[in-house]
Write an enzyme that holds these catalytic residues in place. Structure first.
Site, short mmCIF file in Angstrom:
data_model
loop_
_atom_site.label_atom_id
_atom_site.label_comp_id
_atom_site.label_asym_id
_atom_site.label_seq_id
_atom_site.Cartn_x
_atom_site.Cartn_y
_atom_site.Cartn_z
N GLY A 61 0.80 -1.22 0.00
CA GLY A 61 0.00 0.00 0.00
C GLY A 61 0.83 1.26 0.00
O GLY A 61 0.41 2.29 -0.56
N ASP A 62 2.01 1.22 0.59
CA ASP A 62 2.92 2.36 0.58
C ASP A 62 3.26 2.75 -0.85
O ASP A 62 3.22 3.92 -1.22
CB ASP A 62 4.18 2.01 1.37
CG ASP A 62 5.23 3.11 1.34
OD1 ASP A 62 4.88 4.27 1.64
OD2 ASP A 62 6.39 2.81 1.03
N SER A 63 3.57 1.76 -1.66
CA SER A 63 3.92 2.06 -3.06
C SER A 63 2.70 2.48 -3.87
O SER A 63 2.81 3.36 -4.73
CB SER A 63 4.62 0.87 -3.71
OG SER A 63 3.76 -0.24 -3.77
#
Length: 135
Positions: free
Chosen positions: A26-28
């Site tokens: 999710g960070d990316s």
């Protein structure tokens, strides 16, 4: 061949993934959305794109922007968010409080969870609500 841009992971498999695994992905997803938004909206000059990106993907900014979407979340999305927030971080960056970092992790876990289901329309709805006013 797996199409990594259009996923549709079964719910049973999703439930077996760790919150940190979801947050890692999710960070990316969140960063790609921020980069796209910055480029498409002219929010930063080309030479300042990296600095602007870092400003929005930093834990304090993510935590602040995530407050805008909390009332919009379904029960299932809230559960994923809460599970991500309750994950004990291994370390906390010095630019963020523990609470900000945990909330940012929760947001990232939610974005990873939605991405793995191929729910790009929902990602766009939540992201649009987050960036409708700058942090």
């Amino acid at each position: 061949m797996t199409d990594y841009f259009h996923l549709d992971m079964p719910r049973e498999e999703l439930l077996n993934l760790s919150s940190l695994g979801l947050a890692h992905l999710g960070d990316s997803v969140f960063e790609v959305m921020i980069r796209s938004w910055l480029c498409l909206s002219g929010k930063a000059k080309a030479k300042d794109l990296h600095r602007a990106t870092v400003r929005y993907v930093a834990a304090p900014a993510q935590a602040a922007m995530s407050q805008r979407i909390l009332p919009m979340l379904t029960q299932e999305e809230s559960d994923v968010f809460r599970r991500g927030r309750n994950t004990a971080p291994h370390s906390v960056p010095k630019a963020a409080s523990r609470g900000e970092y945990q909330t940012a992790t929760a947001l990232e876990a939610l974005f990873g969870w939605l991405y793995l289901q191929g729910r790009t329309q929902r990602l766009n709805e939540l992201f649009s609500a987050m960036v409708s006013e700058e942090p």
